[in-house]
Design an enzyme around this catalytic site. Structure first.
Site, PDB file in Angstrom:
ATOM      1  N   GLU A 151     -56.026   1.003 -60.764  1.00  0.00           N
ATOM      2  CA  GLU A 151     -57.422   0.837 -61.158  1.00  0.00           C
ATOM      3  C   GLU A 151     -57.654   1.531 -62.495  1.00  0.00           C
ATOM      4  O   GLU A 151     -57.916   2.731 -62.531  1.00  0.00           O
ATOM      5  CB  GLU A 151     -58.364   1.383 -60.080  1.00  0.00           C
ATOM      6  CG  GLU A 151     -58.010   2.768 -59.529  1.00  0.00           C
ATOM      7  CD  GLU A 151     -59.200   3.458 -58.892  1.00  0.00           C
ATOM      8  OE1 GLU A 151     -60.123   2.776 -58.457  1.00  0.00           O
ATOM      9  OE2 GLU A 151     -59.204   4.703 -58.864  1.00  0.00           O
ATOM     10  N   HIS A 205     -58.872   7.941 -55.347  1.00  0.00           N
ATOM     11  CA  HIS A 205     -59.769   7.096 -56.142  1.00  0.00           C
ATOM     12  C   HIS A 205     -60.256   7.878 -57.356  1.00  0.00           C
ATOM     13  O   HIS A 205     -60.401   9.102 -57.316  1.00  0.00           O
ATOM     14  CB  HIS A 205     -60.947   6.627 -55.288  1.00  0.00           C
ATOM     15  CG  HIS A 205     -61.767   5.559 -55.939  1.00  0.00           C
ATOM     16  ND1 HIS A 205     -62.742   5.834 -56.871  1.00  0.00           N
ATOM     17  CD2 HIS A 205     -61.737   4.201 -55.811  1.00  0.00           C
ATOM     18  CE1 HIS A 205     -63.285   4.697 -57.277  1.00  0.00           C
ATOM     19  NE2 HIS A 205     -62.693   3.693 -56.649  1.00  0.00           N
TER      20      HIS A 205
END
Length: 243
Positions: free
Chosen positions: A165, A96
């Site tokens: 993302e 992430h």
């Protein structure tokens, strides 16, 4: 047939009590959710155990927010695959943008996490994406391709999820246009060379844009941040409609 994965990442939100309250509200809202998709929540580590007691036998699956490559050892603040498996965890987010930014996680470390997750039967959700500066310099595709190639080295693409993302869209209210997100997801699929690879989009996903995103041909789910903290909001996302 690619089965979409709708995942909520709670980040550093929700106490155990709050997680139990959320789950009690959320589960009835997804009882009628079609079986053509997975619904996943990644709570903080402290809430995984209490949530596991509530979600057994339901539509809701659990993910961790990270996972280490060793089963045990002197790795303060880390969590091992074997620890997660004790609590019905099925997925593990790795790479992430926040650990990449705040803890300087490298593509090599992310790859080790992903391979370890797969070796233990967990499904890694490998996050990739460019910053606003990289996008402005025209480096987005090069950066994403490097992250994909290094992060997925020696993994089985049929047993993982890639989450695109764009960093500039995370928690900012800015959303990548659905057509552009779809284009990048299509590039990732071609770079990996796996037609059945599950690819999510993440970045300011909300009830107002989920239907458009999920109508795209190369988007197989979403990784949701803030909008997953409200059970009604996340239920609307889980119950997306494309027709």
């Amino acid at each position: 047939m690619r089965k979409p994965v709708i995942a909520g990442n709670w980040k550093m939100h929700m106490t155990c009590a709050q997680a139990r309250e959320y789950t009690a509200m959320f589960l009835p809202l997804i009882e009628a959710t079609p079986n053509d998709r997975h619904v996943v929540i990644a709570p903080p580590f402290t809430a995984i155990s209490s949530m596991a007691e509530s979600v057994g036998g339901t539509r809701l699956e659990l993910s961790s927010q990270n996972v280490h490559w060793e089963d045990d050892g002197a790795y303060t603040a880390e969590v091992s695959p074997t620890m997660l498996l004790e609590h019905q965890v099925r997925y593990a987010i790795v790479g992430h943008s926040e650990p990449r930014k705040y803890f300087s996680e490298s593509d090599e470390q992310i790859n080790r996490r992903a391979r370890s997750a797969q070796a233990h039967g967990l499904i890694p959700i490998v996050c990739v994406g460019e910053s606003d500066e990289q996008r402005e310099r025209g480096e987005a595709e090069r950066v994403i391709r490097r992250q994909v190639e290094q992060g997925l080295e020696d993994t089985d693409p049929d047993k993982l999820v890639v989450a695109y993302e764009p960093i500039w869209a995370i928690g900012t209210g800015k959303t990548c246009e659905a057509s552009e997100a779809n284009r990048i997801c299509g590039l990732i699929r071609r770079w990996v060379g796996a037609s059945e690879l599950i690819i999510q989009y993440g970045g300011s996903v909300k009830p107002g844009n989920i239907d458009e995103l999920m109508a795209m041909s190369d988007i197989d789910g979403v990784l949701v941040g803030g909008a997953s903290l409200d059970p009604e909001s996340f239920a609307r996302i889980a119950n997306y409609q494309t027709s």
